[in-house]
Each structure stands twice: as C-alpha cells, then as structure tokens.
Scaffold this motif. Sequence first.
Motif, PDB file in Angstrom:
ATOM      1  N   SER A   1       0.819  -1.208   0.000  1.00  0.00           N
ATOM      2  CA  SER A   1       0.000   0.000   0.000  1.00  0.00           C
ATOM      3  C   SER A   1       0.857   1.263   0.000  1.00  0.00           C
ATOM      4  N   ARG A   2       2.096   1.155   0.460  1.00  0.00           N
ATOM      5  CA  ARG A   2       2.994   2.316   0.464  1.00  0.00           C
ATOM      6  C   ARG A   2       3.562   2.608  -0.924  1.00  0.00           C
TER       7      ARG A   2
ATOM      8  N   SER B   1      13.056  -0.288   0.816  1.00  0.00           N
ATOM      9  CA  SER B   1      11.834  -0.005   1.563  1.00  0.00           C
ATOM     10  C   SER B   1      11.286  -1.291   2.159  1.00  0.00           C
ATOM     11  N   ALA B   2      10.258  -1.138   2.994  1.00  0.00           N
ATOM     12  CA  ALA B   2       9.648  -2.302   3.634  1.00  0.00           C
ATOM     13  C   ALA B   2       9.133  -3.260   2.567  1.00  0.00           C
ATOM     14  N   GLY B   3       9.306  -4.531   2.822  1.00  0.00           N
ATOM     15  CA  GLY B   3       8.927  -5.563   1.852  1.00  0.00           C
ATOM     16  C   GLY B   3      10.075  -6.529   1.675  1.00  0.00           C
ATOM     17  N   TYR B   4      10.309  -6.935   0.453  1.00  0.00           N
ATOM     18  CA  TYR B   4      11.404  -7.860   0.181  1.00  0.00           C
ATOM     19  C   TYR B   4      12.720  -7.098  -0.001  1.00  0.00           C
ATOM     20  N   GLN B   5      13.734  -7.508   0.772  1.00  0.00           N
ATOM     21  CA  GLN B   5      15.031  -6.842   0.780  1.00  0.00           C
ATOM     22  C   GLN B   5      16.125  -7.851   0.437  1.00  0.00           C
ATOM     23  N   VAL B   6      17.117  -7.396  -0.326  1.00  0.00           N
ATOM     24  CA  VAL B   6      18.158  -8.283  -0.833  1.00  0.00           C
ATOM     25  C   VAL B   6      18.971  -8.857   0.320  1.00  0.00           C
TER      26      VAL B   6
ATOM     27  N   VAL C   1      -3.615  -6.608  -7.022  1.00  0.00           N
ATOM     28  CA  VAL C   1      -2.172  -6.554  -6.809  1.00  0.00           C
ATOM     29  C   VAL C   1      -1.885  -6.183  -5.355  1.00  0.00           C
ATOM     30  N   LEU C   2      -0.945  -6.895  -4.753  1.00  0.00           N
ATOM     31  CA  LEU C   2      -0.577  -6.658  -3.359  1.00  0.00           C
ATOM     32  C   LEU C   2       0.736  -5.892  -3.237  1.00  0.00           C
ATOM     33  N   TYR C   3       1.726  -6.309  -4.014  1.00  0.00           N
ATOM     34  CA  TYR C   3       3.067  -5.788  -3.792  1.00  0.00           C
ATOM     35  C   TYR C   3       3.886  -6.014  -5.051  1.00  0.00           C
TER      36      TYR C   3
ATOM     37  N   LYS D   1       9.383  -5.673   7.534  1.00  0.00           N
ATOM     38  CA  LYS D   1       8.406  -4.589   7.596  1.00  0.00           C
ATOM     39  C   LYS D   1       9.062  -3.241   7.840  1.00  0.00           C
ATOM     40  N   GLN D   2      10.395  -3.240   7.942  1.00  0.00           N
ATOM     41  CA  GLN D   2      11.111  -2.006   8.245  1.00  0.00           C
ATOM     42  C   GLN D   2      12.018  -1.629   7.082  1.00  0.00           C
ATOM     43  N   GLU D   3      12.167  -0.339   6.866  1.00  0.00           N
ATOM     44  CA  GLU D   3      13.034   0.156   5.804  1.00  0.00           C
ATOM     45  C   GLU D   3      14.486   0.168   6.258  1.00  0.00           C
ATOM     46  N   ILE D   4      15.388  -0.222   5.366  1.00  0.00           N
ATOM     47  CA  ILE D   4      16.808  -0.230   5.704  1.00  0.00           C
ATOM     48  C   ILE D   4      17.604   0.324   4.525  1.00  0.00           C
TER      49      ILE D   4
END
Length: 1126
Positions: A417-418, A608-613, A468-470, A528-531
């Motif tokens: 949603s972001r 961003s929040a979601g899938y991160q490498v 669509v979700l993400y 769920k957190q941005e890095i």
Amino acid sequence: MKKFNIRKVLDGLTAVSSPSPSSQPGAKENELIPETLQSEHFQLCKTVRHGFPYQPSSMAFDPVQKILAIGTQSGALRLFGRPGVEYYCQHESGAAVIQLQFLINEGALVSALSDDSIHLWNLRQKRPAVLHSLKFSKERITFCHLPFQSKWLYIGTERGNIHLVNVESFTLSGYTIMWNKAIELSSKAHPGPVVHISDNPMDEGKLVIGYESGIVVLWDLKSKRADYRYTYDEAIHSVAWHHEGKQFICSHSDGTLTIWNIKCPAKPAQTITPHGKQPKDGKKPEPCKPILKVEYKTTRAGDPFMIFSGGLSYDTVGRRPCLTVMHGKSTAVLEMDYSIVDFLTLCETPYPNDFQEPYAIVVLLEKDLVVIDLAQNGYPIFENPYPMMIHESPVTCCEYLADCPVDLIPALYSVGSRQKRQGYSKKEWPISGGNWGQGTQSYPEIIITGHADGSVKFWDASAIMLQVLYKLKTAKVFEKARCKEEKPSTEIVDEDPFAIQLMSWCPESRMLCVAGVSAHVIIYRFSKQEITTEVVQLLEVRLQYELNDLESPEGGGDQTPAPPTPGTSPSPQTAAPQTHTSTSSNSSDGIRDNIPCLKVRSSPLKQSAGYQVELVVQLVWVSGEPPQQISSLAINSCYGLVVFGNSNGLAVVDYLQKTVLLNLGTLDLYGSNDPYQRQLRSPRKSRHPSGGLCDISEGSATSEDHCKSPTSAKMSRKLSLPTELKPDLGKLSVCPPRGSIPLDNRDNSFSRSRSSSVTSIDKEAREAVTSFHFCETYNRKADGGLTPSLWVGTSLGTVLAISLSMPPAGEQRLLQPVIVSPCGTLVKLKGSILRMAFLDSTGSLLPSAFEPWYEPNAPANGEERDKVRKRRPVSVSPSASQELNENQYAVVCSEKQAKVISLPSQTCVFKHNITETSFVLRADVVQMNAGICVACFCANGHIMTLSLPGLRPLLDVNYLPLTDMRIARTFCFTNLGQALYLISPTEIQRITYIQEVCENLQEMLGELFTPVETPEAPNRGFFKGLFGGGAQSLDREDLFGESGAGKAPRSLAQHIPGPGGIEGMKGAASGIVGDLARARIALDERGQKLSEVEERTAAMMASADSFTKHAHEMMLKCKDKKWYQF
C-alpha cells in the motif's frame, strides 16, 4: 473409502483403459494404503479470466446499469462491473468484434463482428450467452446504431445501404434505405461505406447517415426521402449531435471538425482545425492527422465539451497518441501511453435529447484502460481497480499458491500500500454495476508473476478475484546502462537482461529466491522495516565446464593457470561488490574470464519495507564462454540453503554464511558409477581452458568468513560440458519453465514425441539439472534414520541424492560449516525429471521443513531480537507420529512417467506411463480436500490427475489442443484443485479441476444485471408542450414492421438461434424442467400474440364506431333533401 492392495496390483487387477499403473514388490507388500480420491471428485472447467483484454477492438457502456463491455480482435467479449465483477465470453467464430451496442437497462448486448454477423447476448443470467444471431451473406457490416428504448437496430453496410433488424425476434425488416436514393440523383459516384448512423435527438423520424466520402444525409424515415444533403471534400470518420437536434458535428481525415446547422446544407456553420497552424494570410490551415472520433456533450451550467481523438499536426513526430478535450476557450491535450482504440464519454442521462452533463471519459487503449475525471480541474484519472496491468512488463513465469498462511496477504498488502501512486481522482470508480457472488471459497490464494523487466508482482487471488498486493523490482540491485553504448559487453541477452526466469518461494518463512535470464540468482528476505544496505552481498560462481583431454594440452598459450584462492581477494569487506581484479581477466586476445553478465551496484541501496536483498549469486564467464541459463532453483529456509542448476551442473549456496557449499558438474554427481560412461573429449584449441571448478569471488566476505565444506574442497578434477546449448536469449519465450531443460530444445508446436532413450554421446554429456527437492528422508538402503537431504533430478531422468549434515541451530549454525556429500543415483525414469515429493507411511504428503518468519531488522536490544535468537526451525518432516523405522514413499514425476518408490528399500512399488506420444510440461503434487494427487499438463493439451500412492488415472481431459510457449512457461497447478496459465500476453486464465468448485461456480461468479429503474425522461416544459418543439416520437413498429414494410429478402441474412435462451437450461432437451421451460416460452409467445390480436380487434372496433358515426351524420344531413337537391 477404497483400499488399494499392492498384491492385487501385482496380479494386474486394475481396470484402466489408459496405460495402467504397474507395481513392484515393496518393503511392505501386505500394507493397505487408503486412497480417498475417486474420479467423480474431478471435473475440469474455466473459472475466471483476469487482465486486460488482448487486442481490443470496440467498447460500449450501459449508463443505467453502469456496465462496460470490451470486444477484441479474436472475438472475445469482456464485461466489467464493479471491482470484482468480471465476465468473459467468446464468439464461436473467433471473428473480430467491430462494434458493441447495449440495450440500455435491458440486460442485453448486441455485438457486430467482422464476419458480417450480429449477435444478441443475454446478460441477465450468471453466464452470458447468445440468444440470437444473424449472418449477412451479401453485404459487409460497417456500422450499427440502436436508439435508446428502441427495438429496431440500424445496420449500415459497405455498399452504403441501411437495413433494420428487430432485436426482439432478430428478423430483418422490409424497410431499407438504399444508397442511390439517399444521395443526389445527379451524382454518379458511390458515396462509400456507411460510417455513421444516428437519429435526431429531438425527432426520431429524422436519421443522419454519414458516408465515408464526405457526404452526410438527413433522411426522413416516414416519407422515405432525403430532407438535406451536406457535402464536404474530406472523408468523414464520425458524426455527433448537439442534444437540441439543430446542429451536428463531423470529424474528417484532414484533422478538421465541421459544425453544420441542419437547415443550412450549403456550407458548414463552422470549420475548426484544432491542432492546425493558422496561416496569417487567411488561407486554409495545414492539414493534420485524421480525427477518428468526436463527441459533443452539453452541460446546463456552462460550455459544451468537444472531445476527440487524433487530429495532431504531422510535424509532431514521435508524439504519443492524444485525446483532446475542448471546453469553452480551454483546450486540454491528454497524452496516452498507447494507441487509442476507442473512447466513450460517460453522462448523467441516457436520454440524447437532454443536457448530457458528462462526468468521465473511458479511453480504451491498445494495452490499457484509462478513465478520466471531467469534473475536476486538470482532468485527473481514476485509479483502475481491475487487475489490468499484468502485462505492464511481459510475464515470463508464474507461481500459484492456494491455502497459504493467513497472515501473508495482510503482510504483503501493508507493504504494498505504500507503493501506490498519488494524484488520482478522489471520486469513486464510475463503472459500478453488478453484484458480487456468494463465494464459498474461504482460503487465501496468492499468484506471483515474474516479468521481463525484472519485477515480481504478488497478487491476492482469493475468491476468484485478483488484486495486486506488492511489486518487487529486482533490477535495483544492478547498475543500469543509460544508453546502448554503455551496455556491458558481457551481457548474454540483447533485451531485458533482468528478466525473471524462475522463482522459488517459502511462504511460511517468506524467503524468496529468483533466477534471472543473465544467470543470476537473488535471495530476498521479508521485512516490515526500511533499511539502507551499504554493500550488496555478492557471490560469483564458476559453473562452466570445458571438455579437456586427460593429458595437458600442448602449447604454451593453453597452460592452465593456477586457480586463484577466493580468500586472497584484495578487496576488504567494505569494498564495492564488483568484479574483482584477482579473479576477473581479459587476456590480450579479448577472451572474457571470471566476469559476471551484470554489474552489481556499488552505491548504497535504500530498501523499503517488503522484500530486501539478502544475497546475490552470479555465474561468471569462463574462458570466453558465457554462463548457461539457470534451469532449476529451490530454497529451504529451515536449512538456510539455496540450490540452482543448469545444463552444466549445480551449486549449493549457504545464504546464512554467504558461502558456496557445492559447485559440481552433473557428471560428478554420479562419481564412478556414470551409467552412460561418458568420455572426455579434446578441447577446441582456440579456447583457453578454465580454472579450477571452485573459483568463487565473494564480494563482501573476507577470508575469515569462508566456511567451505570438506566436500566442496575435494573438487579438483576438471570436467567440462559442451556449451552449444545456448537458448535464443533475445526471445522471452525461451525462458524455461520450472523443472525443464531450456525450451529451445523443443519444437514450438509441442507436437512431436521426445525420445527418452538418448543415444547421442553429445546429448548425454549435456545432462542438465531440472528439479530439486529438500527433504528429510533415507538416502541409502542401509539408513536407519532420516537425514536432511537434497534430491536432484536431471534431464536424462536420473534422481540423485545429496546428504546434508547440518550444524546445531542457533549461533552454531552461523559458525560451523554445512557438510554436503553426494550419495549417488536413486532411481531412473524416462524423460526429464519434473517434480518430486514425499509421503509418509500412511500416504499423507510430507511438506518440506521451514523456519517461521521473523522480523530480520528488529532492534539489537529489543524483545524481538531475543525471540529471533531463540527461534528454531520447524521440521514438519517426518510427522510426530511417524516412528524412525517406518518407511516413506518418494513420488517422482518425469516428462513420460511417474513412479512411487518405497524408502529406505528404494523399491519401485507403483509406476505409471503418463504419455507415449507427447511429454509432460508441468507436474505438481497437490493437496485436495479428500486426499493428494499428481496433476499433469501435457504438450498435447491433456490435463491429467493420478491418485497417490497408487497412480491410478482419475482425470484425463483434452483441454488445450493448441498450445504455445507462453502457456508452457506459465502453466501451474496448486492445492485444492486450482490451476492457471497465461492465455494471452495480457490475460491470466484460471481453471479448476475439482467437481466441488465446478458445481459452486454459478454462485461464486456474481451477477451482471441488477434491477434498476430507468431515469425519468426530460420534462418538455409548458410552452414546448403547448406550441410544439419538444422531442418528436415515431411509431417505428408501424413503419418498420411487417405490416408496414413487408418482409426482407431471405437471401440477405440467415437467422441462427443461440444456445443461451433460458438460464440454467442444462437439461432442457429432455425432462420435466425442459418441458416446463418450453411451455412457459410458448405461453409467453401465445400471450404476446393474443395481446396483439386484442389490440388489432380494438382498433377495428374503433374504426367501425367511427364509420357508424359518420354514416349516421350523413343520414341526418340528407334525410329531408329531395332527389334533385343532391
């Protein structure tokens, strides 16, 4: 519940018409294995189609029901109501839909096709169907018009004639407007095809006919003659009325708009060239591109809207297609991403003789549907709630998961949603008709699509909807070339180097692994957190094998260099993870070596929040040869391992320790027991031999971080495979489906049989790794207990085992190495191995072990971090009730056959030859409500299911007789009887192969037609009613009916009754339901005829009374007159 007895199978007591399953003595011959699934549990049917209509050609809108219809060039019909209400229909002929017309608020639709047929669709039933069809045989249909609340359809033809059809009976009227009567008698030239028909909004008896040559005729229907003729020297594309009926506007091929007063045919009242340059000397403006369509809509409060497509100046080279909105003195040019197929203006009223009050424009583009808000400044677009951007980038692969963890969809939605764009209209979506169905499916479903631009999309597919979700963009990991000149020469594809080829997903741990077309693998962890990642973790793997002589080749230029040690890389941990000088080389003659195809970005990566490498793994060039594309991929969160393979071999990566555990050629998996006895051949002298097989450069790991297993350190023997097996990388269609060798080894037609007995040494040497399965099982006959394992399937039908010795969980898992040791061959099948699975001793499916999801970016001193440290992987295999000495069953499915192997004895207990003349493209072991089965999709179009563990055929349907590469690449089965594939480049087709869903489909689909009152007609006003001037009605029945116009020639068109006359008439041909339905229809027809007779009788009685009255008056008048006074 049927019991499956192995002894009975041994005796051949199976009654199956297709190739029967055979069994061999297992470890426990007397064991009874229950099988609950029977053939009556299965039925195949389509459920719903999602996505943008492929190659759209026409569009229509019902302003009362608020339903949108889109027709395509392949004869498909897509109907859209509120979000979640979608229907797909198909014309049998497959001809292009050239025009659509709603019977407004009647629950019906007329479609005109390029094969000169028209069809009436009934939309009042759950599944729309054709009621009537009419096939013209002598004239080509070019335009149709159905006035509001009229049952007479005008049909214009290529010859310039106009015919009328009664949409209730679908019969032709004898009334015809011939072209030679419509134009000037003195004109000798043919006016061309009819391009427009519409009646005057204020007078139904006046009809405007537009001919392609530029002639417009105002035809009087009652007097059957032309009142006025308007001539312009440019071809006409469309005509639109002002609602007062005193003016109409035409769009022309030179980019002009002409406005005509109906009583002044000599010249246009106004001529406009909206985008033409106006010369100063007063000459005619320069011609522009054709204006293909114009609409003229009025408002009570302000100026009218003039909306048109096209008309741009010819000097605007490269400009995108535009829609122009002229409102008063303002002109807005709205650029579109694709070509405009059609557009419609949505208005508050369905009556053409009232102020239209437009509020939105629906624009049908070649690959998109755009709805523009006319009520807000700047004309913002509405956010499209339909899943129409599946093809935003071409889909290259799909995965489908039914009955996934319940917290997964909310988690993906919260991060997705972001990502939503801003600036949309604040109003509700205007296409809001229909009602949702009463779905009985309560389990969550997720579809994952991989795309050519490297993006991965997650979709909520629950309850036959799609949202669509993400969206994940994997290309962010790599450096992007700004222009073609900057593209690295190491890329192995000309276009779409980031295209997704394979995906492996663990829904419980939310770990995701994708393999790209440039021989790269990326591992993602969900957070769920941005890095911000300062340095992307990178591994580079040499998985390329040259064929070398057993002796050293002669010549100083071909000396094998000493393999560089990974730990000697001069790059510190903080260095950018690029190709390192210690391992990459370009020799004087330009041969590339140890260079990856893509360059990983060196700058910090904000995630961003979601899938991160988590980790990037790249295969590198070896001695001038590019890496082979990855053909198989698997991830296991319990073991922390990722494995991938190609036509050369496989590599096992520990993504927790960021190390390569195993880098092995397919031949090495056999050891000394190679069944094909393949010999090494001489190298091509022009190539430099490769370095050691385990040359790995790790972009961000120092020598202290290496935890190589003893097995990976043993590999010093240099093996090679031929490298001619390179797919045509310029085409997306060659991306191999999961569990198959590269698709360029197969014919596009999928019609030929692939021999499972490979006799060519060259083919045998190319043995590719095609499938993987992580499990806890018995790898050897003498094993007394279960051990973590990796089973490997190859393109030659061999299944091999690799034993995994895992360190203790927790901190020790990050410090001690994982020991990996090949165990040799387990079983052989015909054809390439596609799928493997395991059953316990009771026949229940054993899922792979997994680790539950946790937040990886939890605070260092928080409670969440302590929970992470205490977490232990969840092993769901074996079940708690299963004792260590109980046996398991391995299910192995290849392109040709399926086998069930008893473990640890490794005895084949059941075998079934799936196909002899074709081969299986996709096979999955799926969980149903009543049991488990193997679902297969064959290249000849058959969909089959086999019981487990007995491999009894339960379903065999010839579903897709004509298949192509796209379907082969995207077809996938999932649990609970669901499956999907890409039916076109823009649409996903979902099907079910279970009886229960087929039976409940009607309730799940929802309804298109809902009872809505038609708005009141506009008030004529006192003075208009008193002195006239209001809308003039026309008794079309008297004029066009059989009594007034006679019958049309039978040879002109043939009436074809449709199959969809009555909803739910499945067995109407026989039985009481059919009899009642036919009786009801007969009564309705009889009632209609009686009412017609009653009306005619009443008319005759009124006529007789009038005659009697006149006769009596005449008698009184003449009573006293003498004979000579007459």
